[in-house]
Design a protein around this motif. Sequence first.
Motif, PDB file in Angstrom:
ATOM      1  N   LYS A 306       7.735  42.543 -31.199  1.00 35.85           N
ATOM      2  CA  LYS A 306       7.803  43.837 -30.538  1.00 35.85           C
ATOM      3  C   LYS A 306       6.596  44.711 -30.859  1.00 35.85           C
ATOM      4  N   ILE A 307       6.127  44.687 -32.105  1.00 35.48           N
ATOM      5  CA  ILE A 307       5.041  45.589 -32.478  1.00 35.48           C
ATOM      6  C   ILE A 307       3.669  44.904 -32.499  1.00 35.48           C
ATOM      7  N   TYR A 308       3.670  43.546 -32.487  1.00 35.42           N
ATOM      8  CA  TYR A 308       2.411  42.801 -32.403  1.00 35.42           C
ATOM      9  C   TYR A 308       2.512  41.783 -31.259  1.00 35.42           C
ATOM     10  N   ILE A 381       7.584  48.920 -40.414  1.00 33.50           N
ATOM     11  CA  ILE A 381       7.846  48.413 -39.058  1.00 33.50           C
ATOM     12  C   ILE A 381       7.910  49.563 -38.065  1.00 33.50           C
ATOM     13  N   GLN A 382       8.573  50.655 -38.464  1.00 35.38           N
ATOM     14  CA  GLN A 382       8.693  51.789 -37.546  1.00 35.38           C
ATOM     15  C   GLN A 382       7.327  52.418 -37.266  1.00 35.38           C
ATOM     16  N   LYS A 384       4.562  50.855 -37.130  1.00 33.46           N
ATOM     17  CA  LYS A 384       3.698  49.845 -36.522  1.00 33.46           C
ATOM     18  C   LYS A 384       2.389  49.710 -37.307  1.00 33.46           C
ATOM     19  N   HIS A 386      -0.521  48.092 -39.887  1.00 36.05           N
ATOM     20  CA  HIS A 386      -1.285  46.852 -39.803  1.00 36.05           C
ATOM     21  C   HIS A 386      -0.441  45.705 -40.335  1.00 36.05           C
TER      22      HIS A 386
END
Length: 496
Positions: A306-308, A381-382, A384, A386
Motif C-alpha cells: 500500500k505504501i510502496y 507505516i502511517q 509512510k 522510508h
Amino acid sequence: MASTATDGKQEPIPVDEAVVAPELPVEGEVEVPYSIYTNKEKWLIVAIVALAGFYSPLPANIYFPAIPTLARAFHQSVENINQTVTVYLVFQGISPMLWGPISDRYGRRLVYLVCLGILVASSIGLALCPTKHFWLLLFLRCFQSGGSASTIALGAGVIGDISTSRERGGYFGMFNLGPMLAPCIAPAMGGALSQGLGWRSIFWSIVIMVAVCLLCIALFLPETLRSIAGNGSIPVPPHLRAIVPIVGRKATMEAFDPDSCAKPKHSVNPFVLFTYPDVIVLLTFTGIVYAVNYTITATISSAFAKIYPQLSETVLGLCYLPVGAGMIIGSTLTGKMLDREYSRIQARSGDKFTIEHARLRIMPFYLGLFIVCVIGWGWTIQAKAHIALPLVLGVFLGWTSIGILNTTMTLNIDILQSRSSGATACTNLVRCSLAAILISVIDRMTSEWGDGWTYTFWGGICMLLLPLMLLEIRMGPVWRRKREAAEKEVADRDAA
C-alpha cells in the motif's frame, strides 16, 4: 538436598532446583546421568526436531502470497479464500491438544511419523485439488494443519526429555528457530513459487520438504520419552527404534536409570493445565505477545504494497527476511543468556533460588523494547517513512518477540517437565486462538484508527503484561510447590 557433580566434587543444589529438575540417584560410585546422550548428540536431536518444527507454520505462511491467485482459480472471492486461513489457524490450535498428550504417554517418534505422514498426504491432495471443489480445499487445509501443528509441542517434549533446566534455555532457543523462521522465509518462497510455477507448486514443494524431514526422523531420531526410554539407556520396542541408531550408541548399563522408566502418574488431559494459576499467567503473557507480533508479520506484505506500490510480489516476500534475521540473533542470544542467568542466580541465591526468578529476570528489557518497536512500527507505516526504517524495526521485532517467547516457553517446560508436550500444546492453543482473533480485527482497526493509534493501543496492552510477570516471579513458586505437594500426595495414596 539433592546434589550434582562439578569437577568431581559434590555441590549442594538449592531446594527449589531439586523440585524443578531433580538429579537422578547415585548408585555406588557411579552417578546416573539425566541423559546418556553426549552434547553433540543432543544438538543433533534438537536440530532434527527444529527442522520438524519449521513445518508447523510453513504451510500457513507459504500460502499467503497465493491467495489472490487461488481466488481466481477457484472462482471465489478473496474473503472466501481467507476462510482457508481461518480454519487452518483453528486446527493449528486444537490438534496439539490431542497429539501432545498422546506423545507424553505413548512416545515421540510414533506421533512424529503419523503427524508428518498426514501433512504429506494432505499436501498431495491440495496439489491435486480440482478447482471446482472449493469445499475440498477447506477440508484438506484442516488436515494439513492437523498434521503440521503438533511438531512444536512434540519438539518441546523431546527437549524436556533430554535436558535439565540448567541447559534447557540454549536448546530451546535453537529449537524455536525452526517455528519462528518459517513465517519470515515462507512468504518469499510462496511468492516466487506461485509467480513462477503456479499455485500447485507451493503444495508440491511442501510434499518434498516434509518427506525429507520424515525420512530423517525415521532414520535417526531416537525415542526420548522418559517413561519408555528412561535417560536413553533403556531398550525400546522395535517400532520405536531409529532405523539408523547413530545417536546413543555409547550407552552402557552403568548409565541405566530404573527410576526414570516409571509410568507417569498424571492425567494426560491437557485441559487440566488451564486450572494452574502460574501456567495461566505464562499462557496469557505468551499468547498476547505472539498475537500482536503475528498481526505485524502477517500484514507486512499488504502494508508495504500500500505504501510502496513499486515493489514486486517477490520483493515484498523478501521484506520478511529482516524479521527472520532478528529472530536468529534473538534466539541465539536468549538461549545463552537464559543458561548463564540460571547458573549465576542459582549460585548467588542459594536456598532462596527459584526457577521463575531465574528465567524472568531479563523479561522487562525484552518486553520494553518490544513495546517500543510495536508502537514505532505503527507510526512508521502511517507516516509512510522510508522503507529502511520499518525494515530495521523488523529486526528488533524479531529479536525481542522470540526472546520473550523462548523465555516463557522454556519456563513452562521447566515447571511442567513431565508434561512438556501437553504444556506446549496449551501454549499453541492460546496463541493461535488469540492470533486468529487479532487477525480478524486488525484491518478494521487500522481503517478506523490508523496504523499509529492501532499499534499504540496494542503496545499499551503489552505494557499491562509487566504486572503479570512480577506476579509470576513472586507467586509462581508458591503455586507450583502447592500443586506438586498435592500431586505427590495423590501419587502416594495411589501407590498405597
